[in-house]
Write a protein that holds these residues in place. Sequence first.
Motif, PDB file in Angstrom:
ATOM      1  N   VAL A   1       0.842  -1.201   0.000  1.00 52.02           N
ATOM      2  CA  VAL A   1       0.000   0.000   0.000  1.00 52.02           C
ATOM      3  C   VAL A   1       0.872   1.243   0.000  1.00 52.02           C
ATOM      4  CG1 VAL A   1      -1.654   1.323   1.378  1.00 52.02           C
ATOM      5  CG2 VAL A   1      -2.007  -1.120   1.036  1.00 52.02           C
ATOM      6  N   ASP A   2       1.906   1.261   0.819  1.00 50.78           N
ATOM      7  CA  ASP A   2       2.829   2.406   0.855  1.00 50.78           C
ATOM      8  C   ASP A   2       3.514   2.604  -0.490  1.00 50.78           C
ATOM      9  OD1 ASP A   2       2.180   2.901   3.480  1.00 50.78           O
ATOM     10  OD2 ASP A   2       3.935   1.846   4.296  1.00 50.78           O
ATOM     11  N   MET A   3       3.910   1.507  -1.135  1.00 45.78           N
ATOM     12  CA  MET A   3       4.573   1.591  -2.429  1.00 45.78           C
ATOM     13  C   MET A   3       3.623   2.175  -3.477  1.00 45.78           C
ATOM     14  SD  MET A   3       6.316  -1.452  -4.696  1.00 45.78           S
ATOM     15  CE  MET A   3       4.770  -2.321  -4.840  1.00 45.78           C
ATOM     16  N   MET A   4       2.359   1.747  -3.471  1.00 45.46           N
ATOM     17  CA  MET A   4       1.401   2.270  -4.437  1.00 45.46           C
ATOM     18  C   MET A   4       1.116   3.745  -4.185  1.00 45.46           C
ATOM     19  SD  MET A   4      -1.309  -0.814  -5.165  1.00 45.46           S
ATOM     20  CE  MET A   4      -1.752  -1.139  -3.479  1.00 45.46           C
ATOM     21  N   ARG A   5       1.030   4.137  -2.929  1.00 46.20           N
ATOM     22  CA  ARG A   5       0.793   5.546  -2.611  1.00 46.20           C
ATOM     23  C   ARG A   5       1.962   6.409  -3.054  1.00 46.20           C
ATOM     24  NH1 ARG A   5      -1.756   4.621   3.303  1.00 46.20           N
ATOM     25  NH2 ARG A   5      -3.881   4.241   2.635  1.00 46.20           N
ATOM     26  N   SER A   6       3.182   5.946  -2.809  1.00 50.64           N
ATOM     27  CA  SER A   6       4.345   6.741  -3.183  1.00 50.64           C
ATOM     28  C   SER A   6       4.483   6.831  -4.700  1.00 50.64           C
ATOM     29  CB  SER A   6       5.622   6.174  -2.573  1.00 50.64           C
ATOM     30  OG  SER A   6       5.951   4.932  -3.141  1.00 50.64           O
ATOM     31  N   SER A   7       4.128   5.787  -5.431  1.00 46.87           N
ATOM     32  CA  SER A   7       4.228   5.846  -6.890  1.00 46.87           C
ATOM     33  C   SER A   7       3.182   6.795  -7.459  1.00 46.87           C
ATOM     34  CB  SER A   7       4.096   4.456  -7.502  1.00 46.87           C
ATOM     35  OG  SER A   7       2.783   3.965  -7.335  1.00 46.87           O
ATOM     36  N   MET A   8       2.011   6.877  -6.853  1.00 46.39           N
ATOM     37  CA  MET A   8       0.987   7.804  -7.320  1.00 46.39           C
ATOM     38  C   MET A   8       1.382   9.246  -7.011  1.00 46.39           C
ATOM     39  SD  MET A   8      -1.181   6.111  -8.964  1.00 46.39           S
ATOM     40  CE  MET A   8      -2.497   7.279  -9.174  1.00 46.39           C
ATOM     41  N   GLU A   9       2.056   9.473  -5.887  1.00 44.64           N
ATOM     42  CA  GLU A   9       2.496  10.815  -5.537  1.00 44.64           C
ATOM     43  C   GLU A   9       3.601  11.286  -6.464  1.00 44.64           C
ATOM     44  OE1 GLU A   9       3.615  10.509  -1.477  1.00 44.64           O
ATOM     45  OE2 GLU A   9       1.560  10.376  -0.749  1.00 44.64           O
ATOM     46  N   LEU A  10       4.467  10.385  -6.909  1.00 44.98           N
ATOM     47  CA  LEU A  10       5.578  10.753  -7.772  1.00 44.98           C
ATOM     48  C   LEU A  10       5.139  10.976  -9.211  1.00 44.98           C
ATOM     49  CD1 LEU A  10       8.334   8.321  -6.464  1.00 44.98           C
ATOM     50  CD2 LEU A  10       8.110  10.762  -6.003  1.00 44.98           C
ATOM     51  N   SER A  11       3.999  10.441  -9.583  1.00 43.03           N
ATOM     52  CA  SER A  11       3.528  10.560 -10.950  1.00 43.03           C
ATOM     53  C   SER A  11       2.993  11.969 -11.178  1.00 43.03           C
ATOM     54  CB  SER A  11       2.425   9.545 -11.213  1.00 43.03           C
ATOM     55  OG  SER A  11       1.920   9.704 -12.501  1.00 43.03           O
ATOM     56  N   VAL A  12       3.604  12.709 -12.134  1.00 42.03           N
ATOM     57  CA  VAL A  12       3.177  14.060 -12.437  1.00 42.03           C
ATOM     58  C   VAL A  12       1.898  14.027 -13.259  1.00 42.03           C
ATOM     59  CG1 VAL A  12       3.823  16.185 -13.617  1.00 42.03           C
ATOM     60  CG2 VAL A  12       5.529  14.899 -12.342  1.00 42.03           C
ATOM     61  N   ASN A  13       1.865  13.150 -14.242  1.00 42.78           N
ATOM     62  CA  ASN A  13       0.706  13.023 -15.103  1.00 42.78           C
ATOM     63  C   ASN A  13       0.357  11.535 -15.188  1.00 42.78           C
ATOM     64  OD1 ASN A  13      -1.286  13.280 -16.963  1.00 42.78           O
ATOM     65  ND2 ASN A  13      -0.054  14.263 -18.539  1.00 42.78           N
ATOM     66  N   PRO A  14      -0.604  11.078 -14.369  1.00 42.57           N
ATOM     67  CA  PRO A  14      -0.896   9.648 -14.338  1.00 42.57           C
ATOM     68  C   PRO A  14      -1.476   9.093 -15.638  1.00 42.57           C
ATOM     69  CG  PRO A  14      -2.410  10.856 -12.941  1.00 42.57           C
ATOM     70  CD  PRO A  14      -1.403  11.843 -13.430  1.00 42.57           C
ATOM     71  N   ALA A  15      -1.986   9.965 -16.537  1.00 43.30           N
ATOM     72  CA  ALA A  15      -2.564   9.483 -17.777  1.00 43.30           C
ATOM     73  C   ALA A  15      -1.500   9.132 -18.812  1.00 43.30           C
ATOM     74  CB  ALA A  15      -3.518  10.525 -18.346  1.00 43.30           C
ATOM     75  N   VAL A  16      -0.293   9.670 -18.647  1.00 40.13           N
ATOM     76  CA  VAL A  16       0.780   9.400 -19.604  1.00 40.13           C
ATOM     77  C   VAL A  16       1.219   7.949 -19.476  1.00 40.13           C
ATOM     78  CG1 VAL A  16       3.162   9.947 -20.224  1.00 40.13           C
ATOM     79  CG2 VAL A  16       1.580  11.778 -19.633  1.00 40.13           C
ATOM     80  N   GLY A  17       1.302   7.286 -20.593  1.00 38.97           N
ATOM     81  CA  GLY A  17       1.719   5.891 -20.588  1.00 38.97           C
ATOM     82  C   GLY A  17       0.579   4.921 -20.454  1.00 38.97           C
ATOM     83  N   ALA A  18      -0.645   5.431 -20.345  1.00 37.64           N
ATOM     84  CA  ALA A  18      -1.792   4.546 -20.202  1.00 37.64           C
ATOM     85  C   ALA A  18      -2.169   3.909 -21.536  1.00 37.64           C
ATOM     86  CB  ALA A  18      -2.988   5.314 -19.632  1.00 37.64           C
ATOM     87  N   ASN A  19      -1.906   4.609 -22.638  1.00 41.55           N
ATOM     88  CA  ASN A  19      -2.240   4.110 -23.965  1.00 41.55           C
ATOM     89  C   ASN A  19      -0.983   4.068 -24.828  1.00 41.55           C
ATOM     90  OD1 ASN A  19      -5.012   3.997 -23.366  1.00 41.55           O
ATOM     91  ND2 ASN A  19      -5.215   6.176 -23.821  1.00 41.55           N
ATOM     92  N   ILE A  20      -0.942   3.127 -25.745  1.00 44.28           N
ATOM     93  CA  ILE A  20       0.185   3.002 -26.676  1.00 44.28           C
ATOM     94  C   ILE A  20      -0.371   3.090 -28.095  1.00 44.28           C
ATOM     95  CG2 ILE A  20       2.027   1.524 -27.499  1.00 44.28           C
ATOM     96  CD1 ILE A  20       2.081   0.238 -24.753  1.00 44.28           C
ATOM     97  N   ASP A  21       0.174   4.011 -28.883  1.00 43.22           N
ATOM     98  CA  ASP A  21      -0.230   4.137 -30.279  1.00 43.22           C
ATOM     99  C   ASP A  21       0.730   3.320 -31.138  1.00 43.22           C
ATOM    100  OD1 ASP A  21      -2.256   5.884 -29.624  1.00 43.22           O
ATOM    101  OD2 ASP A  21      -0.987   7.667 -29.863  1.00 43.22           O
ATOM    102  N   LEU A  22       0.207   2.398 -31.909  1.00 45.01           N
ATOM    103  CA  LEU A  22       1.010   1.554 -32.776  1.00 45.01           C
ATOM    104  C   LEU A  22       0.511   1.691 -34.200  1.00 45.01           C
ATOM    105  CD1 LEU A  22       1.166  -1.762 -30.723  1.00 45.01           C
ATOM    106  CD2 LEU A  22       2.971  -0.060 -30.951  1.00 45.01           C
ATOM    107  N   SER A  23       1.454   1.735 -35.125  1.00 43.91           N
ATOM    108  CA  SER A  23       1.065   1.691 -36.537  1.00 43.91           C
ATOM    109  C   SER A  23       1.807   0.528 -37.179  1.00 43.91           C
ATOM    110  CB  SER A  23       1.387   3.008 -37.229  1.00 43.91           C
ATOM    111  OG  SER A  23       2.765   3.257 -37.157  1.00 43.91           O
ATOM    112  N   VAL A  24       1.093  -0.261 -37.934  1.00 40.42           N
ATOM    113  CA  VAL A  24       1.670  -1.455 -38.549  1.00 40.42           C
ATOM    114  C   VAL A  24       1.734  -1.287 -40.048  1.00 40.42           C
ATOM    115  CG1 VAL A  24       1.472  -3.936 -38.817  1.00 40.42           C
ATOM    116  CG2 VAL A  24       0.758  -2.832 -36.709  1.00 40.42           C
TER     117      VAL A  24
END
Length: 62
Positions: free
Chosen positions: A39-62
């Motif tokens: 729980v402490d690890m998850m809280r600290s990772s959320m606090e360190l994240s400046v923009n939590p939406a970044v990295g949630a999606n990956i754009d791929l072109s084939v």
Amino acid sequence: MNIPELSMSLAQTQTMNNVGVALLSKSLDMMESTGDQMVDMMRSSMELSVNPAVGANIDLSV
């Protein structure tokens, strides 16, 4: 009825039960500690994240 043998058997059973309870108690304490650390690890990772939406999606072109 052999009283000394019965007494020894009951004492051994009680000792085994006490050891089992002590091991389960230690295991429970360790699991609680691990859960608190997660729980402490998850809280600290959320606090360190400046923009939590970044990295949630990956754009791929084939």
